[in-house]
Scaffold this motif. Structure first.
Motif, short mmCIF file in Angstrom:
data_model
loop_
_atom_site.label_atom_id
_atom_site.label_comp_id
_atom_site.label_asym_id
_atom_site.label_seq_id
_atom_site.Cartn_x
_atom_site.Cartn_y
_atom_site.Cartn_z
N ALA A 1 0.83 -1.22 0.00
CA ALA A 1 0.00 0.00 0.00
C ALA A 1 0.86 1.25 0.00
O ALA A 1 0.56 2.23 -0.69
CB ALA A 1 -0.93 0.00 1.21
N ARG A 2 1.95 1.22 0.73
CA ARG A 2 2.83 2.40 0.79
C ARG A 2 3.56 2.60 -0.54
O ARG A 2 3.74 3.73 -0.99
CB ARG A 2 3.82 2.25 1.93
CG ARG A 2 4.60 3.50 2.18
CD ARG A 2 5.39 3.37 3.45
NE ARG A 2 6.20 4.55 3.61
CZ ARG A 2 6.13 5.37 4.64
NH1 ARG A 2 5.29 5.11 5.60
NH2 ARG A 2 6.89 6.42 4.71
N ASN B 1 2.47 1.85 -3.46
CA ASN B 1 1.52 2.23 -4.50
C ASN B 1 0.85 3.58 -4.26
O ASN B 1 -0.05 3.95 -5.01
CB ASN B 1 0.46 1.15 -4.68
CG ASN B 1 1.03 -0.07 -5.35
OD1 ASN B 1 1.96 0.02 -6.13
ND2 ASN B 1 0.49 -1.22 -5.02
N GLN B 2 1.25 4.28 -3.24
CA GLN B 2 0.70 5.62 -3.04
C GLN B 2 1.24 6.53 -4.13
O GLN B 2 2.41 6.47 -4.51
CB GLN B 2 1.09 6.17 -1.66
CG GLN B 2 0.36 5.51 -0.53
CD GLN B 2 0.83 6.04 0.82
OE1 GLN B 2 1.90 6.63 0.92
NE2 GLN B 2 0.03 5.83 1.85
N LYS B 3 0.39 7.41 -4.65
CA LYS B 3 0.81 8.31 -5.73
C LYS B 3 1.89 9.26 -5.25
O LYS B 3 2.90 9.46 -5.87
CB LYS B 3 -0.39 9.09 -6.25
CG LYS B 3 -1.44 8.22 -6.88
CD LYS B 3 -0.94 7.61 -8.15
CE LYS B 3 -2.04 6.78 -8.79
NZ LYS B 3 -1.57 5.71 -9.57
N LEU C 1 3.73 10.41 -1.46
CA LEU C 1 3.74 10.29 -0.02
C LEU C 1 3.46 11.64 0.62
O LEU C 1 4.00 12.67 0.20
CB LEU C 1 5.10 9.78 0.46
CG LEU C 1 5.35 8.30 0.27
CD1 LEU C 1 6.78 7.97 0.67
CD2 LEU C 1 4.38 7.48 1.08
N VAL C 2 2.64 11.62 1.58
CA VAL C 2 2.36 12.84 2.31
C VAL C 2 3.58 13.14 3.17
O VAL C 2 4.13 12.26 3.82
CB VAL C 2 1.10 12.66 3.19
CG1 VAL C 2 0.80 13.90 3.98
CG2 VAL C 2 -0.07 12.24 2.34
N HIS D 1 3.36 12.55 8.30
CA HIS D 1 2.66 11.32 8.60
C HIS D 1 1.60 11.58 9.65
O HIS D 1 1.55 12.65 10.24
CB HIS D 1 3.65 10.25 9.07
CG HIS D 1 4.18 10.48 10.45
ND1 HIS D 1 5.09 11.47 10.74
CD2 HIS D 1 3.91 9.85 11.60
CE1 HIS D 1 5.36 11.45 12.03
NE2 HIS D 1 4.66 10.47 12.58
N ASN E 1 -1.04 -0.64 9.32
CA ASN E 1 -1.11 0.78 9.65
C ASN E 1 0.23 1.31 10.14
O ASN E 1 0.56 2.47 9.90
CB ASN E 1 -2.19 1.04 10.69
CG ASN E 1 -3.57 0.93 10.10
OD1 ASN E 1 -3.75 1.08 8.90
ND2 ASN E 1 -4.55 0.63 10.93
N VAL F 1 2.19 1.84 6.83
CA VAL F 1 1.63 2.90 5.98
C VAL F 1 1.80 4.27 6.61
O VAL F 1 2.11 5.25 5.93
CB VAL F 1 0.14 2.62 5.67
CG1 VAL F 1 -0.54 3.81 5.03
CG2 VAL F 1 0.02 1.39 4.79
N HIS F 2 1.64 4.38 7.92
CA HIS F 2 1.68 5.68 8.57
C HIS F 2 3.00 5.98 9.28
O HIS F 2 3.06 6.87 10.12
CB HIS F 2 0.52 5.79 9.58
CG HIS F 2 -0.81 5.66 8.92
ND1 HIS F 2 -1.31 6.62 8.09
CD2 HIS F 2 -1.73 4.68 8.96
CE1 HIS F 2 -2.49 6.24 7.64
NE2 HIS F 2 -2.78 5.06 8.15
N THR G 1 7.96 9.54 7.18
CA THR G 1 8.82 9.45 5.99
C THR G 1 10.06 10.31 6.11
O THR G 1 11.07 10.00 5.52
CB THR G 1 8.03 9.92 4.74
OG1 THR G 1 7.54 11.24 4.97
CG2 THR G 1 6.89 8.97 4.46
#
Length: 178
Positions: free
Chosen positions: A110-111, A113-115, A117-118, A121, A169, A172-173, A176
């Motif tokens: 999932a991480r 494939n994120q368009k 990254l924000v 976090h 989670n 993903v969270h 970064t």
């Protein structure tokens, strides 16, 4: 966060106290044996039959003699039940490890494939994921000390679900940039 851990500790203590004072441990042991036969092979269960009294005697041998004489009659059956559940938990632990690996792989996918990254976090979601992973051993201990019969299959399902969601989670969270 501290209140949750204090509440979990109080719940664990209350479960052990209820198990000791309940006098239904013999019935719970028989139900646990019956349900364990669905999870473990007969060879493992036959090894448990000889090992559990030895482990129980070993734990009581560690206690001082006057204290041992006062509590041995009341706590022998509950301690045998908790030892049986610990041995079952030891044998189903790889299923929880597999669930953690699945959660890590799903979170990594999932991480990746994120368009985009924000840059910031979510500290709350990251903290909740850490708390969920820390709650897995607490759930296992609550199952060991539960004053009712809960199948090991349900335990593996609950621990696996919490493990997959929390590990995903966490990945993903995760921050970064530091």
């Amino acid at each position: 966060m501290k209140l949750i851990w204090i509440g979990a500790f109080v719940l664990l203590f209350a479960s052990v106290a209820s198990l000791v004072s309940n006098r239904q441990s013999g019935r719970l042991i028989e139900q646990s044996w019956a349900r364990a036969s669905n999870v473990l092979p007969d060879t493992e269960l036959s090894e448990f039959r000889g090992a559990i009294p030895a482990y129980t005697a070993r734990i009581f041998a560690l206690l001082p003699d006057p204290f041992r004489q006062k509590i041995a009659a009341k706590t022998w059956q509950p301690l045998k039940l908790m030892i049986l559940r610990c041995l079952i938990l030891w044998h189903v632990a790889p299923a929880t490890l597999i669930a953690l690996i699945v959660g890590f792989l799903e979170g990594s996918w999932a991480r990746a494939n994120q368009k985009a990254l924000v840059k910031m976090h979510s500290p709350m979601r990251f903290s909740l994921a850490l708390m969920g992973l820390g709650f897995i051993p607490v759930l296992a201990l609550l199952w060991v000390a539960a004053p009712l019969a809960v199948s090991a299959t349900l335990l593996v399902f609950a621990l696996g679900t919490v493990g997959i969601i929390s590990t995903r989670n966490l990945v993903v969270h995760a921050p970064t940039q530091f």
